[in-house]
Structure formats: structure tokens, C-alpha cells
Design a protein around this motif. Structure first.
Motif, PDB file in Angstrom:
ATOM      1  N   LEU A   1       0.910  -1.353   0.011  1.00 29.33           N
ATOM      2  CA  LEU A   1      -0.095   0.061  -0.002  1.00 29.33           C
ATOM      3  C   LEU A   1       0.828   1.284  -0.032  1.00 29.33           C
ATOM      4  O   LEU A   1       0.617   2.159  -0.748  1.00 29.33           O
ATOM      5  N   ARG A   2       1.970   1.301   0.900  1.00 28.47           N
ATOM      6  CA  ARG A   2       2.878   2.411   0.630  1.00 28.47           C
ATOM      7  C   ARG A   2       3.539   2.487  -0.502  1.00 28.47           C
ATOM      8  O   ARG A   2       3.573   3.795  -0.959  1.00 28.47           O
ATOM      9  N   ALA A   3       4.000   1.682  -1.153  1.00 26.74           N
ATOM     10  CA  ALA A   3       4.574   1.778  -2.716  1.00 26.74           C
ATOM     11  C   ALA A   3       3.481   2.172  -3.389  1.00 26.74           C
ATOM     12  O   ALA A   3       3.820   2.853  -4.371  1.00 26.74           O
ATOM     13  N   GLU A   4       2.392   1.526  -3.415  1.00 29.65           N
ATOM     14  CA  GLU A   4       1.175   1.916  -4.490  1.00 29.65           C
ATOM     15  C   GLU A   4       0.789   3.374  -4.397  1.00 29.65           C
ATOM     16  O   GLU A   4       0.570   4.101  -5.161  1.00 29.65           O
ATOM     17  N   TYR A   5       0.492   3.884  -3.144  1.00 30.01           N
ATOM     18  CA  TYR A   5      -0.228   5.094  -2.877  1.00 30.01           C
ATOM     19  C   TYR A   5       0.962   6.469  -2.306  1.00 30.01           C
ATOM     20  O   TYR A   5       0.245   7.380  -1.992  1.00 30.01           O
TER      21      TYR A   5
ATOM     22  N   ALA B   1     -13.455  -5.980  -3.517  1.00 30.63           N
ATOM     23  CA  ALA B   1     -13.113  -5.582  -4.741  1.00 30.63           C
ATOM     24  C   ALA B   1     -12.669  -4.286  -4.899  1.00 30.63           C
ATOM     25  O   ALA B   1     -11.833  -3.744  -5.724  1.00 30.63           O
ATOM     26  N   GLY B   2     -13.413  -3.318  -4.398  1.00 32.17           N
ATOM     27  CA  GLY B   2     -13.092  -1.723  -4.383  1.00 32.17           C
ATOM     28  C   GLY B   2     -11.512  -1.533  -4.065  1.00 32.17           C
ATOM     29  O   GLY B   2     -11.108  -0.766  -4.489  1.00 32.17           O
ATOM     30  N   PHE B   3     -11.363  -2.239  -2.939  1.00 32.55           N
ATOM     31  CA  PHE B   3      -9.805  -1.964  -2.155  1.00 32.55           C
ATOM     32  C   PHE B   3      -8.973  -2.355  -3.207  1.00 32.55           C
ATOM     33  O   PHE B   3      -7.824  -1.799  -3.434  1.00 32.55           O
ATOM     34  N   ALA B   4      -9.120  -3.446  -3.807  1.00 28.99           N
ATOM     35  CA  ALA B   4      -8.257  -4.017  -4.791  1.00 28.99           C
ATOM     36  C   ALA B   4      -8.008  -3.367  -5.976  1.00 28.99           C
ATOM     37  O   ALA B   4      -7.016  -3.228  -6.656  1.00 28.99           O
ATOM     38  N   LEU B   5      -9.050  -2.693  -6.388  1.00 25.81           N
ATOM     39  CA  LEU B   5      -8.991  -2.006  -7.810  1.00 25.81           C
ATOM     40  C   LEU B   5      -8.893  -0.201  -7.394  1.00 25.81           C
ATOM     41  O   LEU B   5      -9.085   0.473  -8.403  1.00 25.81           O
ATOM     42  N   ALA B   6      -9.134   0.066  -6.344  1.00 23.29           N
ATOM     43  CA  ALA B   6      -9.021   1.672  -6.197  1.00 23.29           C
ATOM     44  C   ALA B   6      -7.945   2.247  -6.924  1.00 23.29           C
ATOM     45  O   ALA B   6      -6.942   1.846  -6.675  1.00 23.29           O
ATOM     46  N   PRO B   7      -8.326   3.252  -7.561  1.00 26.24           N
ATOM     47  CA  PRO B   7      -7.388   4.237  -8.242  1.00 26.24           C
ATOM     48  C   PRO B   7      -6.638   5.161  -7.110  1.00 26.24           C
ATOM     49  O   PRO B   7      -5.579   5.685  -7.803  1.00 26.24           O
ATOM     50  N   ASN B   8      -7.119   5.582  -6.241  1.00 23.84           N
ATOM     51  CA  ASN B   8      -6.465   6.370  -5.244  1.00 23.84           C
ATOM     52  C   ASN B   8      -6.865   5.856  -3.740  1.00 23.84           C
ATOM     53  O   ASN B   8      -7.628   5.100  -3.538  1.00 23.84           O
ATOM     54  N   TRP B   9      -6.197   6.405  -2.770  1.00 24.23           N
ATOM     55  CA  TRP B   9      -6.232   6.213  -1.312  1.00 24.23           C
ATOM     56  C   TRP B   9      -7.628   6.570  -0.723  1.00 24.23           C
ATOM     57  O   TRP B   9      -8.241   5.555  -0.183  1.00 24.23           O
ATOM     58  N   PRO B  10      -7.975   7.701  -0.893  1.00 23.55           N
ATOM     59  CA  PRO B  10      -9.264   7.977  -0.449  1.00 23.55           C
ATOM     60  C   PRO B  10     -10.488   6.826  -0.967  1.00 23.55           C
ATOM     61  O   PRO B  10     -11.330   6.379  -0.148  1.00 23.55           O
ATOM     62  N   LEU B  11     -10.377   6.479  -2.226  1.00 23.74           N
ATOM     63  CA  LEU B  11     -11.442   5.460  -2.378  1.00 23.74           C
ATOM     64  C   LEU B  11     -10.974   4.134  -1.941  1.00 23.74           C
ATOM     65  O   LEU B  11     -12.217   3.370  -1.780  1.00 23.74           O
ATOM     66  N   ALA B  12      -9.767   3.891  -1.817  1.00 17.65           N
ATOM     67  CA  ALA B  12      -9.509   2.381  -1.153  1.00 17.65           C
ATOM     68  C   ALA B  12      -9.931   2.636   0.459  1.00 17.65           C
ATOM     69  O   ALA B  12     -10.418   1.694   0.833  1.00 17.65           O
TER      70      ALA B  12
ATOM     71  N   TRP C   1       2.347 -15.242   0.196  1.00 22.55           N
ATOM     72  CA  TRP C   1       2.555 -16.145  -1.094  1.00 22.55           C
ATOM     73  C   TRP C   1       2.582 -15.173  -2.491  1.00 22.55           C
ATOM     74  O   TRP C   1       3.263 -15.298  -3.304  1.00 22.55           O
ATOM     75  N   THR C   2       1.389 -14.296  -2.341  1.00 21.13           N
ATOM     76  CA  THR C   2       1.555 -13.268  -3.645  1.00 21.13           C
ATOM     77  C   THR C   2       2.546 -12.304  -3.522  1.00 21.13           C
ATOM     78  O   THR C   2       2.925 -11.966  -4.482  1.00 21.13           O
ATOM     79  N   GLY C   3       3.056 -11.849  -2.286  1.00 25.76           N
ATOM     80  CA  GLY C   3       3.898 -10.907  -2.047  1.00 25.76           C
ATOM     81  C   GLY C   3       3.066  -9.384  -1.748  1.00 25.76           C
ATOM     82  O   GLY C   3       1.872  -9.353  -2.359  1.00 25.76           O
ATOM     83  N   PRO C   4       3.513  -8.682  -1.013  1.00 26.02           N
ATOM     84  CA  PRO C   4       2.850  -7.485  -0.586  1.00 26.02           C
ATOM     85  C   PRO C   4       2.300  -6.592  -1.700  1.00 26.02           C
ATOM     86  O   PRO C   4       1.458  -5.935  -1.712  1.00 26.02           O
ATOM     87  N   GLU C   5       3.427  -6.486  -2.569  1.00 29.37           N
ATOM     88  CA  GLU C   5       3.064  -5.494  -3.982  1.00 29.37           C
ATOM     89  C   GLU C   5       1.842  -6.209  -4.741  1.00 29.37           C
ATOM     90  O   GLU C   5       1.460  -5.189  -5.392  1.00 29.37           O
ATOM     91  N   HIS C   6       1.509  -7.474  -4.559  1.00 28.42           N
ATOM     92  CA  HIS C   6       0.442  -7.946  -5.165  1.00 28.42           C
ATOM     93  C   HIS C   6      -0.562  -8.243  -4.372  1.00 28.42           C
ATOM     94  O   HIS C   6      -1.465  -9.009  -4.448  1.00 28.42           O
ATOM     95  N   TYR C   7      -1.017  -7.396  -3.265  1.00 28.56           N
ATOM     96  CA  TYR C   7      -1.915  -7.427  -2.347  1.00 28.56           C
ATOM     97  C   TYR C   7      -3.197  -7.721  -2.963  1.00 28.56           C
ATOM     98  O   TYR C   7      -4.263  -7.932  -2.340  1.00 28.56           O
ATOM     99  N   ALA C   8      -3.441  -6.852  -4.217  1.00 24.92           N
ATOM    100  CA  ALA C   8      -4.835  -6.777  -4.870  1.00 24.92           C
ATOM    101  C   ALA C   8      -5.442  -8.078  -5.285  1.00 24.92           C
ATOM    102  O   ALA C   8      -6.612  -8.170  -5.176  1.00 24.92           O
TER     103      ALA C   8
END
Length: 357
Positions: free
Chosen positions: A13-17, A67-78, A132-139
Motif C-alpha cells: 500500500l505504501r508503494a502503491e499510494y 473488490a473496491g479496495f483491490a481496484l481503487a485508483p487512489n487512497w481515499p477511494l480505497a 504467497w502473492t507478495g505485498p506488492e500484489h496485495y490486490a
């Protein structure tokens, strides 16, 4: 599983947003905030909808939020999605616990421990999925939860469709003034505070007293595993002994284990013992509550909501105490909370016996 995904996903999450650690932690906070709101909201409308509708709507909200958390384009929507998923989480937590508490008769205590043991299995699996997925693939992990929650909606067809009858207005009015209810609220807040406090501060305490980071992390995993295993192990005991007797032993046991955690050499084992003793408290207390307050069928919603509040408030409040007294005092601070839960349990036994007499 959904609840347990947020913590391990923090690096991703930190890396994504581009978030700070505290900012990334808001995801779990909004999830729990939604959980409290979900418990209270579904409790309010439960008399007007069927049990099947309650569960199906809750799974739908969990699916949409995940699903919304996985696909959110920005942090407020997440964050909004985390709150939405939390609403469904609260509905499931309230709905399943309440149905199990009233639906299995004399076996309710045993079945509630089985139910909550499966909640624990999900909490163990969540971090494993992110690893297993890796934090970067949390979605992918959150997306998987969305698919599973949606798939469970048609599985609610086995649940009764009749709406729940509301309790009399007089009973609802007296509920707010009941000393018994206040006692149960205190008991649940204190126990979940201990549960969350150990989970949040055990690794830091063990590292401070000289254990390696890997040992501290492994010991914390063992704590959660013991908490899950304890709910399975107590099932045959609940068929022989009253809930209040089990809770008294649990409160005394976890208090003794927390005192032992002050001794460095046995601290990891002592924390595992805390997990074993605290495991039955949440599910075993609900049948006792329903027996003590039979006229207030919705009391369970209040204690479940209170337990979530305890889980949210305990770690930062313990942090304040630790800043004042040092990391070495973690077991002592938790012992105070555990000792208070023992006092609350004994007080409740006296109150409920007096009411029966």
C-alpha cells in the motif's frame, strides 16, 4: 481472512499510494470502523429482515468492499472501500454469532467456539496469502476475498427466511440500564483489549528482552495459532461445564500467564498460554449473556460492537502506557487489563446468580 490482510499489505500500500506507515494503517482502522457501524446497523434492522437477507447482504458488502479496495485508483477511494467491506464484516460477525448463540440450544456454547475457531483459521490464512502473492500484489488477495464472499451469497439458502421478531419495548428500555449488560460490555472490551494488545506488542517486547526478530515473530504466530486451537479444544469442555465457570478459569489462567511473561526465559511460552486461555472467552460469553438477559435478544450486538472498539482502542492506549513505563512493562500492563476482566467475571457471576434467586 479479510481483516488479517490489511497489516501484511502495508508495504504494498505504501508503494502503491506513497503513504506513511500511519497512513497505510488507516485501511485497517476504516475496516474496524465499518465493522462497528455494521454491527449496530444490522442490529437495528434485524427485526425487519430475515436472517438469510442479513447474511447475504453482509457477504455482498464484503465482496464489494474487497473488490473496491483491490481496484481503487487512489487512497481515499480505497479507504471508502475498506469501510464498505467493514460494514459487511460487522454484519457477518454479528449475524453468525447471534444465530449460533440462539440456534443450537444447549450446544450453542460448543458451536460458537467451533465458529470462532474458523474465524481464527481465516486470520492465520490471511497473512499467508499475502506472503504467497507478495505485498506488492496485495490486490490479488483482496480480489480473492471478494470472489469468495460473493460465492457464499447463494449458500445462504439454507438459512431461515422468517424475519426476527423484535423484543418488547420495555425490555429494550431496561437494557440500557442493566448492570449485567454493563458487566458484559466491560468483560468483552477488556478481553479483546488483552487479545489485541498481546498480538500487537508481543513481538516488540520479546525483541526488547533479547530474543531475535525471527523468534519474536514466530512466537507471535504461535500465540494466534493457540488462540485458534483453544476454541477447538474447549468444545468438549463446554458440554460439561457452565460458561461462567469456564470464563473464570480462562481469566485466571491468562492473568497468571501474563505474569509469567515477565520472566524472560519463559516469555514466549507464557504468551502462547495467554492465547490458549483467552481463546474461549468471546464465543463462550455469548450464551451466558443470552441466558442472563433473555428479555434482551439484541444485547449480543452491543457486546460484539464493544469488542471491536476494544480491539481498535487497546493498541494505541497501551502505547501511551509503554511510553511512560517502557517496553519491559508490556506484560504488567496487560496483566492489569486481564486482572480487571477476572474481576468483571466474578462480579457478573454474583449479579446473575442474584437475578436468578
Amino acid at each position: 481472512m479479510l481483516q488479517a490482510l490489511y497489516g501484511p499489505a502495508v508495504p504494498g500500500l505504501r508503494a502503491e499510494y506513497g503513504l506513511s506507515p500511519s497512513g497505510a494503517g488507516l485501511g485497517l482502522s476504516l475496516h474496524f470502523t465499518g465493522g462497528v457501524a455494521g454491527v449496530l446497523a444490522f442490529n437495528t434492522i434485524h427485526s425487519r429482515i430475515s436472517n438469510r437477507t442479513l447474511l447475504a447482504a453482509s457477504y455482498g458488502l464484503m465482496a464489494a468492499g474487497s473488490a473496491g479496495f483491490a481496484l481503487a485508483p487512489n487512497w481515499p477511494l480505497a479507504l471508502a472501500a475498506a469501510f464498505l467491506g467493514g460494514l459487511g464484516f460487522g454484519g457477518i460477525d454479528y449475524g453468525l454469532n447471534q444465530l449460533f448463540a440462539v440456534g443450537f440450544g444447549d450446544r450453542s456454547t460448543a458451536m460458537l467456539n467451533v465458529l470462532n475457531a474458523h474465524f481464527g483459521i481465516g486470520a492465520v490464512l490471511g497473512p499467508a496469502v499475502v506472503a504467497w502473492t507478495g505485498p506488492e500484489h496485495y490486490a490479488y488477495a483482496f480480489g480473492g476475498c471478494a470472489v469468495l464472499a460473493a460465492a457464499l451469497i447463494p449458500c445462504t439458502k439454507g438459512v431461515g427466511t422468517e424475519a426476527t421478531h423484535d423484543e418488547p419495548a420495555q425490555a429494550s428500555a431496561s437494557l440500557g440500564l442493566s448492570r449485567v449488560l454493563v458487566g458484559f460490555l466491560a468483560l468483552y472490551i477488556l478481553n479483546v483489549a488483552v487479545e489485541a494488545g498481546v498480538g500487537g506488542w508481543e513481538p516488540t517486547h520479546l525483541e526488547t528482552v533479547g530474543f531475535s526478530a525471527s523468534v519474536a515473530a514466530s512466537a507471535t504466530s504461535v500465540y494466534w495459532l493457540m488462540l485458534t486451537a483453544g476454541r477447538f479444544l474447549v468444545v468438549p469442555i463446554t458440554l460439561k461445564y457452565a460458561p461462567e465457570r469456564i470464563l473464570t478459569v480462562c481469566a485466571a489462567g491468562m492473568t497468571a500467564c501474563l505474569l509469567l511473561a515477565l520472566v524472560k526465559g519463559v516469555a514466549p511460552v507464557a504468551y502462547a498460554g495467554v492465547g490458549l486461555f483467552i481463546a474461549p472467552v468471546f464465543p463462550t460469553g455469548l450464551p451466558w449473556l443470552n441466558k442472563a438477559l433473555p428479555q434482551a435478544k439484541r444485547a449480543g450486538a452491543w457486546v460484539i460492537a464493544a469488542s471491536m472498539i476494544g480491539g481498535v482502542a487497546a493498541p494505541p492506549l497501551l502505547g501511551v502506557g509503554i511510553e511512560a513505563s517502557g517496553i519491559h512493562a508490556v506484560p504488567l500492563l496487560l496483566t492489569v487489563l486481564s486482572g480487571a476482566s477476572l474481576v468483571a467475571t466474578v462480579w457478573l457471576i454474583r449479579l446473575t446468580r442474584r437475578d436468578i434467586e
